[in-house]
Design an enzyme around this catalytic site. Structure first.
Site, PDB file in Angstrom:
ATOM      1  N   ALA A 204       1.178  -1.346   8.959  1.00  0.00           N
ATOM      2  CA  ALA A 204       1.864  -1.309  10.075  1.00  0.00           C
ATOM      3  C   ALA A 204       1.745  -2.836  10.593  1.00  0.00           C
ATOM      4  CB  ALA A 204       1.237  -0.628  11.219  1.00  0.00           C
ATOM      5  N   GLU A 205       0.551  -3.628  10.288  1.00  0.00           N
ATOM      6  CA  GLU A 205       0.484  -5.023  10.853  1.00  0.00           C
ATOM      7  C   GLU A 205       1.089  -5.893   9.921  1.00  0.00           C
ATOM      8  OE1 GLU A 205      -2.679  -8.525  11.822  1.00  0.00           O
ATOM      9  OE2 GLU A 205      -3.428  -6.366  12.249  1.00  0.00           O
ATOM     10  N   THR A 206       1.498  -5.552   8.683  1.00  0.00           N
ATOM     11  CA  THR A 206       2.188  -6.330   7.746  1.00  0.00           C
ATOM     12  C   THR A 206       3.770  -6.617   8.174  1.00  0.00           C
ATOM     13  OG1 THR A 206       0.819  -5.971   5.786  1.00  0.00           O
ATOM     14  CG2 THR A 206       3.159  -6.582   5.367  1.00  0.00           C
TER      15      THR A 206
END
Length: 129
Positions: free
Chosen positions: A49-51
């Site tokens: 998700a953060e990527t």
């Protein structure tokens, strides 16, 4: 974008689409992304998700003068998964001068929701080195 020797490479994430305000990427559910009980690790979902939020944010800034960093992320793990592939679809919700907010839906091959995440990205001036 250099992916060598990164978490992206280590977890076999693959980008499908990088557009203005939208990013899609996949990640396998395998020995690299499972927790000890055989299910997709929540941390692997958060990393995915953060990527996608980070890549999306980077596509919207002036990379000559700005850089972006994850400021906050949350995740609701809705459904478990033992194997196969998950797909993260990130869409921008807010694009400000100093922050961006992204919503990320991680789903399985049947488009069932695995994880719902929101990530706030900080946009800051690059420092001269």
């Amino acid at each position: 974008m250099n992916l060598e020797n990164t978490l992206i490479e280590a977890l076999d994430m693959k980008f499908i689409e990088i557009g203005e305000g939208k990013v899609t990427a996949t990640m396998p559910v395998n020995e690299k992304t499972r927790q000890p009980f055989g299910y997709l690790h929540g941390g692997a979902s958060v990393a995915l998700a953060e990527t996608v939020a980070s890549v999306g944010a980077a596509a919207l800034i002036d990379s000559e003068t700005e850089i972006c960093f994850g400021l906050e992320i949350n995740a609701n793990h809705i459904r478990s998964k033992r194997d196969g592939l998950v797909t993260a679809i990130a869409n921008i919700v807010h694009k400000g001068k100093s922050t961006q907010v992204w919503e990320i839906r991680i789903q399985d091959e049947q488009e069932k929701l695995i994880c719902l995440s929101r990530c706030t990205m900080a946009v800051v001036p690059k420092k001269s080195e």
